[in-house]
Scaffold this motif. Structure first.
Motif, PDB file in Angstrom:
ATOM      1  N   VAL A 153       0.786  -1.530  -0.163  1.00  0.00           N
ATOM      2  CA  VAL A 153       0.094  -0.164   0.056  1.00  0.00           C
ATOM      3  C   VAL A 153       0.746   1.411  -0.143  1.00  0.00           C
ATOM      4  O   VAL A 153       0.567   2.666  -0.820  1.00  0.00           O
ATOM      5  N   ASN A 154       1.964   1.011   0.972  1.00  0.00           N
ATOM      6  CA  ASN A 154       3.008   2.512   0.753  1.00  0.00           C
ATOM      7  C   ASN A 154       3.450   2.792  -0.360  1.00  0.00           C
ATOM      8  O   ASN A 154       3.517   4.215  -0.970  1.00  0.00           O
ATOM      9  N   ALA A 155       3.719   1.855  -1.301  1.00  0.00           N
ATOM     10  CA  ALA A 155       4.513   1.702  -2.635  1.00  0.00           C
ATOM     11  C   ALA A 155       3.074   2.515  -3.790  1.00  0.00           C
ATOM     12  O   ALA A 155       3.312   3.274  -4.065  1.00  0.00           O
ATOM     13  N   ILE A 156       1.934   2.492  -4.151  1.00  0.00           N
ATOM     14  CA  ILE A 156       0.796   2.490  -4.705  1.00  0.00           C
ATOM     15  C   ILE A 156       0.504   4.088  -3.677  1.00  0.00           C
ATOM     16  O   ILE A 156       0.524   4.620  -5.015  1.00  0.00           O
ATOM     17  N   LYS A 157       1.584   4.255  -2.486  1.00  0.00           N
ATOM     18  CA  LYS A 157      -0.349   5.517  -2.476  1.00  0.00           C
ATOM     19  C   LYS A 157       1.640   7.180  -2.127  1.00  0.00           C
ATOM     20  O   LYS A 157       1.797   8.115  -2.189  1.00  0.00           O
ATOM     21  N   GLY A 158       3.088   6.321  -3.217  1.00  0.00           N
ATOM     22  CA  GLY A 158       3.596   7.029  -3.763  1.00  0.00           C
ATOM     23  C   GLY A 158       4.812   6.912  -2.382  1.00  0.00           C
ATOM     24  O   GLY A 158       5.870   7.787  -2.305  1.00  0.00           O
ATOM     25  N   THR A 159       5.045   5.594  -1.318  1.00  0.00           N
ATOM     26  CA  THR A 159       6.275   6.034  -0.172  1.00  0.00           C
ATOM     27  C   THR A 159       6.008   6.419   0.194  1.00  0.00           C
ATOM     28  O   THR A 159       7.281   7.664   0.645  1.00  0.00           O
TER      29      THR A 159
ATOM     30  N   GLY B  41       0.596   4.418  -9.005  1.00  0.00           N
ATOM     31  CA  GLY B  41      -0.573   5.108  -7.984  1.00  0.00           C
ATOM     32  C   GLY B  41      -1.402   5.143  -8.646  1.00  0.00           C
ATOM     33  O   GLY B  41      -2.563   5.026  -8.147  1.00  0.00           O
ATOM     34  N   ARG B  42      -2.296   4.240  -9.930  1.00  0.00           N
ATOM     35  CA  ARG B  42      -2.721   3.995 -10.272  1.00  0.00           C
ATOM     36  C   ARG B  42      -3.733   2.441 -10.052  1.00  0.00           C
ATOM     37  O   ARG B  42      -4.746   2.038 -10.187  1.00  0.00           O
ATOM     38  N   GLU B  43      -2.797   1.435  -9.473  1.00  0.00           N
ATOM     39  CA  GLU B  43      -2.703   0.630  -9.288  1.00  0.00           C
ATOM     40  C   GLU B  43      -4.373   0.292  -7.927  1.00  0.00           C
ATOM     41  O   GLU B  43      -4.337   0.845  -6.997  1.00  0.00           O
ATOM     42  N   SER B  44      -4.546  -1.195  -7.644  1.00  0.00           N
ATOM     43  CA  SER B  44      -5.522  -1.297  -7.428  1.00  0.00           C
ATOM     44  C   SER B  44      -5.060  -1.390  -5.866  1.00  0.00           C
ATOM     45  O   SER B  44      -4.625  -2.843  -5.485  1.00  0.00           O
ATOM     46  N   THR B  45      -5.220  -0.760  -4.890  1.00  0.00           N
ATOM     47  CA  THR B  45      -4.394  -1.324  -3.534  1.00  0.00           C
ATOM     48  C   THR B  45      -5.689  -2.575  -2.607  1.00  0.00           C
ATOM     49  O   THR B  45      -5.271  -3.205  -2.452  1.00  0.00           O
ATOM     50  N   ASP B  46      -6.589  -2.582  -3.401  1.00  0.00           N
ATOM     51  CA  ASP B  46      -7.668  -3.839  -2.540  1.00  0.00           C
ATOM     52  C   ASP B  46      -7.104  -4.773  -3.378  1.00  0.00           C
ATOM     53  O   ASP B  46      -6.923  -5.838  -2.836  1.00  0.00           O
ATOM     54  N   ALA B  47      -6.420  -4.956  -4.624  1.00  0.00           N
ATOM     55  CA  ALA B  47      -6.433  -6.196  -5.288  1.00  0.00           C
ATOM     56  C   ALA B  47      -4.785  -6.318  -4.751  1.00  0.00           C
ATOM     57  O   ALA B  47      -4.223  -7.254  -4.230  1.00  0.00           O
ATOM     58  N   ALA B  48      -3.820  -5.420  -4.421  1.00  0.00           N
ATOM     59  CA  ALA B  48      -2.291  -4.753  -3.643  1.00  0.00           C
ATOM     60  C   ALA B  48      -3.338  -5.713  -2.298  1.00  0.00           C
ATOM     61  O   ALA B  48      -1.487  -6.689  -1.935  1.00  0.00           O
ATOM     62  N   VAL B  49      -3.500  -5.613  -1.060  1.00  0.00           N
ATOM     63  CA  VAL B  49      -3.517  -6.150  -0.286  1.00  0.00           C
ATOM     64  C   VAL B  49      -4.230  -7.894  -0.098  1.00  0.00           C
ATOM     65  O   VAL B  49      -3.241  -8.225   0.320  1.00  0.00           O
TER      66      VAL B  49
ATOM     67  N   ALA C  27      -5.276  -1.146 -13.137  1.00  0.00           N
ATOM     68  CA  ALA C  27      -5.689  -1.115 -11.934  1.00  0.00           C
ATOM     69  C   ALA C  27      -5.532  -2.410 -11.459  1.00  0.00           C
ATOM     70  O   ALA C  27      -4.836  -2.749 -10.364  1.00  0.00           O
ATOM     71  N   LYS C  28      -6.311  -3.371 -11.256  1.00  0.00           N
ATOM     72  CA  LYS C  28      -6.145  -4.814 -11.359  1.00  0.00           C
ATOM     73  C   LYS C  28      -4.969  -5.432 -10.902  1.00  0.00           C
ATOM     74  O   LYS C  28      -4.188  -5.889 -10.383  1.00  0.00           O
ATOM     75  N   ARG C  29      -4.547  -5.280 -12.199  1.00  0.00           N
ATOM     76  CA  ARG C  29      -2.900  -5.885 -12.548  1.00  0.00           C
ATOM     77  C   ARG C  29      -1.825  -5.617 -11.565  1.00  0.00           C
ATOM     78  O   ARG C  29      -1.188  -5.763 -11.539  1.00  0.00           O
TER      79      ARG C  29
END
Length: 418
Positions: free
Chosen positions: A72-78, A91-99, A134-136
């Motif tokens: 999550v930290n990476a997706i939000k720009g660290t 920043g356009r990646e899905s956090t739901d998919a990442a978590v 985003a999901k991928r």
């Protein structure tokens, strides 16, 4: 501290509300994925794998939380310092998919026997995330964070079969009834997640069994911790059972704080990582200290007081504690180590001590409410005495050890990069 008994419905609503997932396609906000997957981790660790006590379960929670945080930290720009890695993200990646991916991949690595169940749970979660880049991207980021965590913990010493040191002299630990088990010593030699050395916060040690301090501790737990005590109040009994809940009410506390304080996904990921790292490293440092001192439990001490060389103590061969004594040495108290570490870190995270929170215990059937973090730390000291499983010195010194761990981690990990 405000205490409310039998407030089951409120807690159930508070903890299950974030779990009702609404499809992103409906426009209804989805739940906090970090809270959902922490509950999924609890199912895998506790309900299915039956990893108990909490110091054993802590490794899995910390692995999940650390990987989720990095993703999550990476997706939000660290914005915060990574723990292990900062996967490439725009920043356009899905956090739901990442978590979901980070948590699933870690749990799958820890529990291969649960592979089919975990995969079905994960695929159901992913099916609710719209297909597309985003999901991928979220799946990729989560997978990389999980891979780093699994690799980092591959040879960390978990589940080594080593036993606790056992002795026969007064004050020396020996296994306790009813099972006389000798398990879990490996926790004290597990590679910590954030502190550099499990032995860096060594305590001063328990009082000598012939000392006045020991006599006071002995008399207190003998009087208040007995299964048949008439001196222990009803609220003290409730607190003893509540804090002894093997599911660990600390898991409920961190969820209540995330939900009641309205933390977003990034802040929840950071808070959960801090909670699980401090709790787990507090347990590791505590277990290392337990093995170093290998001091006997109250049930052993009270039943064998006629052999301790202290004329001020009186033996009671039939004395039994309120709750079953855990299969490890008395000093210091693991629960106070873990709780003090977490509450110290929580005060750092929120920037203040006076934050209200609560949690429900299945074992006691009650909810306990606290108006500040320090109140929880103070209560657990008494609760372990009222339960009949620790001397006061073990609780007080365990609290000091835990605070040191919490301070160390909160000041060095999951901090802003700038």
């Amino acid at each position: 501290m405000i205490r409310t008994r039998r407030a089951v419905v409120l807690v159930v609503l508070a903890l299950t509300a974030p779990l009702t997932f609404a499809s992103q396609a409906t426009g209804v906000p989805s739940p906090n994925a970090v809270v959902v997957w922490d509950l999924n981790a609890q199912t895998a660790i506790w309900d299915v794998a039956h990893q108990s006590p909490p110091q054993v379960a802590g490794r899995g929670f910390a692995m999940v939380s650390g990987a989720v945080y990095d993703a999550v930290n990476a997706i939000k720009g660290t914005p915060y310092r990574p723990y292990l890695v900062a996967p490439r993200a725009n920043g356009r990646e899905s956090t739901d998919a990442a978590v979901g991916t980070a948590a699933y991949r870690v749990l799958d690595a820890i529990f291969p026997a649960q592979r089919d169940r975990l995969r079905a749970q994960y695929l159901e979660w992913l099916a609710r995330v719209p297909d597309g880049p985003a999901k991928r991207g979220g799946v990729r980021v989560g997978a990389q964070a999980a891979a780093a965590m699994v690799a980092a913990r591959r040879h960390d010493g978990a589940f080594d079969p080593r036993p606790w040191t056992v002795g026969v002299e007064p004050g020396e630990y020996r296994p306790t009834p009813p099972d006389f088990a000798n398990t879990g010593a490996w926790v004290g030699f597990l590679t910590p997640f954030a502190i550099p050395d499990a032995a860096m916060f060594r305590t001063p040690g328990p009082p000598a069994v012939t000392s006045d301090a020991y006599t006071r501790d002995f008399d207190e737990v003998k009087r208040l911790g007995s299964a048949t005590s008439t001196a222990r109040t009803a609220d003290q009994t409730d607190a003893a059972l509540w804090w002894h809940d093997r599911r660990s009410v600390s898991w409920g506390m961190k969820r209540d704080l995330a939900v009641s304080r309205g933390l977003d996904v990034l802040e929840t990921a950071r808070f959960y990582a801090l909670a699980d790292f401090t709790g787990t490293d507090g347990a590791i440092a505590c277990a290392n200290d337990k093995e170093f001192w290998h001091f006997w439990r109250p049930i052993t001490a009270i039943r064998s007081a006629d052999t301790d060389g202290n004329p001020a103590t009186t033996a009671d061969p039939d004395w039994t504690p309120l709750v079953t004594t855990p299969p490890n040495p008395d000093y210091p108290s693991g629960h106070t180590c873990r709780t003090a570490a977490q509450m110290t870190a929580y005060a750092h995270f929120f920037g203040r001590d006076d934050v209200p929170f609560s949690a429900f215990s299945v074992d006691s059937g009650t909810t306990r409410h606290f108006d500040r973090f320090s109140a929880a730390t103070a209560e657990v000291v008494g609760a372990r005495i009222w339960a009949g499983i620790h001397f006061r010195s073990a609780d007080v010194d365990g609290t000091a050890l835990g605070r040191a761990v919490g301070e160390h981690i909160a000041k060095r990990y999951f901090r802003p990069r700038r």
